[in-house]
Design a protein around this motif. Structure first.
Motif, mmCIF file in Angstrom:
data_model
loop_
_atom_site.group_PDB
_atom_site.id
_atom_site.type_symbol
_atom_site.label_atom_id
_atom_site.label_comp_id
_atom_site.label_asym_id
_atom_site.label_seq_id
_atom_site.Cartn_x
_atom_site.Cartn_y
_atom_site.Cartn_z
ATOM 1 N N ALA A 84 0.728 -1.094 0.149
ATOM 2 C CA ALA A 84 0.021 -0.080 -0.076
ATOM 3 C C ALA A 84 0.770 1.271 -0.012
ATOM 4 O O ALA A 84 0.276 2.230 -0.234
ATOM 5 C CB ALA A 84 -0.896 -0.205 1.253
ATOM 6 N N MET A 85 2.189 1.292 0.220
ATOM 7 C CA MET A 85 3.095 2.298 0.385
ATOM 8 C C MET A 85 3.609 2.233 -1.150
ATOM 9 O O MET A 85 4.736 2.994 -1.271
ATOM 10 C CB MET A 85 4.073 2.233 1.397
ATOM 11 C CG MET A 85 3.341 2.308 2.650
ATOM 12 S SD MET A 85 2.952 3.619 3.153
ATOM 13 C CE MET A 85 4.214 4.768 3.384
ATOM 14 N N ASN A 86 3.458 1.217 -2.024
ATOM 15 C CA ASN A 86 3.899 0.999 -3.472
ATOM 16 C C ASN A 86 5.524 0.384 -3.077
ATOM 17 O O ASN A 86 6.416 0.803 -3.994
ATOM 18 C CB ASN A 86 4.049 2.354 -4.047
ATOM 19 C CG ASN A 86 4.149 2.269 -5.613
ATOM 20 O OD1 ASN A 86 3.518 0.986 -6.146
ATOM 21 N ND2 ASN A 86 4.729 2.977 -6.263
ATOM 22 N N GLY A 87 5.750 -0.411 -2.115
ATOM 23 C CA GLY A 87 7.001 -0.940 -1.735
ATOM 24 C C GLY A 87 6.792 -2.298 -2.054
ATOM 25 O O GLY A 87 5.895 -2.834 -2.294
ATOM 26 N N THR A 88 7.943 -3.038 -1.652
ATOM 27 C CA THR A 88 7.938 -4.580 -1.625
ATOM 28 C C THR A 88 8.528 -5.112 -0.424
ATOM 29 O O THR A 88 9.541 -4.454 0.178
ATOM 30 C CB THR A 88 9.126 -4.914 -2.691
ATOM 31 O OG1 THR A 88 8.863 -4.220 -3.981
ATOM 32 C CG2 THR A 88 9.271 -6.582 -2.735
ATOM 33 N N PRO A 89 7.666 -5.944 0.195
ATOM 34 C CA PRO A 89 8.232 -6.664 1.590
ATOM 35 C C PRO A 89 9.259 -7.380 1.465
ATOM 36 O O PRO A 89 9.463 -8.291 0.539
ATOM 37 C CB PRO A 89 7.007 -7.434 2.035
ATOM 38 C CG PRO A 89 6.004 -7.500 0.865
ATOM 39 C CD PRO A 89 6.610 -6.585 -0.141
ATOM 40 N N THR A 90 10.277 -7.407 2.279
ATOM 41 C CA THR A 90 11.489 -8.333 2.208
ATOM 42 C C THR A 90 11.699 -9.085 3.709
ATOM 43 O O THR A 90 12.230 -10.192 3.434
ATOM 44 C CB THR A 90 12.664 -7.159 2.342
ATOM 45 O OG1 THR A 90 12.615 -6.149 3.233
ATOM 46 C CG2 THR A 90 12.531 -6.387 0.838
ATOM 47 N N GLN A 91 11.340 -8.632 4.829
ATOM 48 C CA GLN A 91 11.596 -9.294 6.029
ATOM 49 C C GLN A 91 10.452 -9.029 6.923
ATOM 50 O O GLN A 91 9.976 -8.089 7.065
ATOM 51 C CB GLN A 91 12.948 -8.955 6.760
ATOM 52 C CG GLN A 91 14.007 -9.217 5.959
ATOM 53 C CD GLN A 91 14.641 -7.994 4.906
ATOM 54 O OE1 GLN A 91 14.273 -7.114 5.055
ATOM 55 N NE2 GLN A 91 15.682 -8.486 4.240
ATOM 56 N N ILE A 92 10.342 -10.170 7.953
ATOM 57 C CA ILE A 92 9.421 -10.229 8.903
ATOM 58 C C ILE A 92 10.074 -10.470 10.206
ATOM 59 O O ILE A 92 10.979 -11.680 10.087
ATOM 60 C CB ILE A 92 8.036 -10.768 8.922
ATOM 61 C CG1 ILE A 92 8.039 -12.433 8.630
ATOM 62 C CG2 ILE A 92 7.252 -10.224 7.550
ATOM 63 C CD1 ILE A 92 6.997 -13.076 8.586
ATOM 64 N N THR A 93 9.704 -10.072 11.414
ATOM 65 C CA THR A 93 9.718 -10.819 12.634
ATOM 66 C C THR A 93 8.443 -11.342 13.221
ATOM 67 O O THR A 93 7.536 -10.579 13.058
ATOM 68 C CB THR A 93 10.772 -10.087 13.358
ATOM 69 O OG1 THR A 93 9.876 -8.687 13.715
ATOM 70 C CG2 THR A 93 12.232 -9.507 13.254
ATOM 71 N N VAL A 94 8.431 -12.301 13.995
ATOM 72 C CA VAL A 94 7.240 -12.628 14.656
ATOM 73 C C VAL A 94 7.395 -12.870 16.144
ATOM 74 O O VAL A 94 8.296 -13.561 16.793
ATOM 75 C CB VAL A 94 6.819 -14.086 14.158
ATOM 76 C CG1 VAL A 94 5.412 -14.717 14.746
ATOM 77 C CG2 VAL A 94 6.728 -14.224 12.643
ATOM 78 N N GLY A 95 6.570 -12.172 16.919
ATOM 79 C CA GLY A 95 6.195 -12.312 18.253
ATOM 80 C C GLY A 95 5.018 -12.984 18.771
ATOM 81 O O GLY A 95 3.990 -12.828 18.149
ATOM 82 N N LEU A 96 5.048 -14.157 19.689
ATOM 83 C CA LEU A 96 4.063 -14.661 19.815
ATOM 84 C C LEU A 96 3.854 -14.871 21.465
ATOM 85 O O LEU A 96 4.655 -14.967 22.266
ATOM 86 C CB LEU A 96 4.117 -16.016 19.641
ATOM 87 C CG LEU A 96 4.191 -16.584 18.071
ATOM 88 C CD1 LEU A 96 4.544 -17.986 17.681
ATOM 89 C CD2 LEU A 96 2.940 -15.926 17.289
ATOM 90 N N GLY A 97 2.493 -14.626 21.962
ATOM 91 C CA GLY A 97 2.212 -14.879 23.271
ATOM 92 C C GLY A 97 1.460 -16.024 23.328
ATOM 93 O O GLY A 97 0.362 -16.249 22.599
#
Length: 348
Positions: A84-97
Motif C-alpha cells: 500500500a506504500m508502493n513498496g516491496t516487503p522483504t523481512q518479517i519478525t514474529v512475536g507470539l504470546g
C-alpha cells in the motif's frame, strides 16, 4: 484524576493522542506514525516498516480459524501494508504470546502458514520472540520493506479531480466472517455434519476471510502502465473509513458512487439471505485487504486495460465533504462504521 475511556477516542484517535507530541531524534526517520508504514532513509535507500497485532477473541476465533490459515493471514496483512506504500516487503519478525493450552504441534501449524506466506511473497522470516501468556494466543508481526524514494505513495497526496479506484471486490471477507459466525452458533452441540453443506458453493467467501492475499499484482500492473497513485492505502477497516483517512490527510473531499462499488455475486446473495445490506457491508466490512488509491485524471486511459481495478468516484473540494452518491443521485454523508478496535465486544 480524571479518567477518559479509550473508546471515546477510538483506535486512530488514541494513536494520534499518544504520538502527536513525539519528536524524531534520528535524521534517518522520514515518516513516522500516520500511514500504512513508517519510512526511513538509510544511505539514500528507503526502508519501510509496519507492525500488526492479532489477539485471540478480538481478531480471530479458533473455533473456526485453522492455525495454518491464521499464520498465513497474519503475515499477508503486513505485506499488504508495504504494498500500500508502493513498496516491496522483504523481512518479517514474529512475536507470539502462547497460553498453556497450545502444543508444539499447534505452533508448528501456525508457523507453517507463516512460512508459506513468506515463500509465496519472497519474504524472509528473520527473528522474533515468544512468551508465555495467561490467556489465549497473541501474534505480533513486524514487516520491513523497500522502495525507491520517488516510488513511495502516502495517504496525503490526493488532489481535487483525482480518480478514486479500488481493486477486487468489497464486503466479501465480511460476508465470509458472517457465514462462519452463523455456522459456529448453529453447530454448537451439533455433530451431524450439516456445516459442510452450508459452506458448499461459498468457498470463495471463506477464503477471502481466512486466507486473504495482498495485491502485489496490482502494484506491478500500475508500474507497467506508468501510473503513479497520488494516494493509496489498503482496505482493512472498510472503504468508508479508508477514504475518509485519505481525504482528511489530503485536505480534500470525495464522491463515491454506490453503483460503481465492486461486489461479488455470492457475497450479495448471502447478504440477502441474512437480511444484510451488501452496500453497507462493502463500505464498512473491512478485512478485504484490497487497495484503495487515487490517481491523476489524465491516467484514465491507462487504467482501463488493467483487470480488477474499478473506478468508484473522484476527489472533490474539501467543502463538499465525503459523500456517497446513491443509485438515484441522492447525496449521503459517508459514515465510517467499520472496525473500531476499542469499541467492540470480545467474541469468544
Amino acid at each position: 484524576m480524571d479518567r477518559t475511556e479509550i473508546s471515546t477516542l477510538g483506535e486512530f484517535g488514541l494513536i494520534k493522542h499518544l504520538t502527536e507530541k513525539l519528536n524524531f531524534q534520528q535524521p534517518s526517520t522520514v515518516v513516522g506514525v500516520g500511514d500504512d508504514a513508517a519510512v526511513m532513509n538509510f544511505d539514500g535507500s528507503r526502508v519501510l516498516m509496519t507492525t500488526d497485532l492479532l489477539l485471540e477473541g478480538i481478531h480471530f476465533n479458533l473455533e473456526y480459524v485453522p492455525l495454518k490459515h491464521l499464520g498465513y493471514k497474519a503475515a499477508v496483512v503486513n505485506f499488504s501494508d508495504i504494498y500500500a506504500m508502493n513498496g516491496t516487503p522483504t523481512q518479517i519478525t514474529v512475536g507470539l504470546g502462547i497460553s498453556s493450552r497450545f502444543s508444539v504441534e499447534d505452533m508448528e501449524q501456525l508457523y507453517s502458514g507463516i512460512r508459506l506466506a513468506c515463500e509465496r511473497y519472497g519474504v524472509d522470516l528473520v527473528g522474533g520472540d515468544t512468551c508465555a501468556s495467561v490467556n489465549g494466543l497473541t501474534i505480533a508481526i513486524t514487516c520491513l520493506g523497500k522502495a525507491a524514494p520517488e516510488d513511495i505513495v502516502y495517504r496525503n497526496g490526493a488532489k481535487v479531480n483525482d480518480l478514486i479506484c479500488v481493486t477486487g471486490n468489497l464486503g466479501t471477507a465480511y460476508m465470509g466472517l458472517q457465514l462462519l459466525e452463523r455456522e459456529r452458533i448453529a453447530q454448537r452441540g451439533n455433530s451431524s455434519g450439516e456445516q459442510i453443506a452450508a459452506f458448499e458453493g461459498r468457498e470463495y467467501l471463506l477464503e477471502r476471510q481466512l486466507k486473504p492475499e495482498a495485491r502485489r499484482d496490482i502494484i506491478a500492473r500500475l508500474r507497467e502502465a506508468g501510473i503513479h497513485p497520488t494516494a493509496m492505502m489498503d482496505i482493512s477497516d472498510g472503504l468508508s473509513s479508508e477514504i475518509k483517512h485519505i481525504c482528511q490527510l489530503s485536505g480534500v473531499g470525495c464522491a463515491i458512487y454506490e453503483d460503481k462499488i465492486p461486489i461479488d455475486f455470492k457475497a450479495a446473495e448471502l447478504a440477502e439471505e441474512m437480511n444484510l445490506n451488501i452496500v453497507t457491508c462493502a463500505l464498512n466490512g473491512g478485512e478485504d485487504y484490497e487497495l484503495l488509491f487515487t490517481c491523476d485524471i489524465n491516467d484514465y486511459e491507462k487504467l482501463i486495460p488493467i483487470e480488477d481495478v474499478y473506478l468508484v468516484g473522484h476527489i472533490t473540494k474539501p467543502e463538499y465533504g465525503t459523500l456517497l452518491i446513491g443509485r438515484n443521485g441522492e447525496e449521503l454523508s459517508l459514515q465510517a462504521q467499520g472496525w473500531q478496535a476499542f469499541d467492540n465486544e470480545i467474541k469468544l
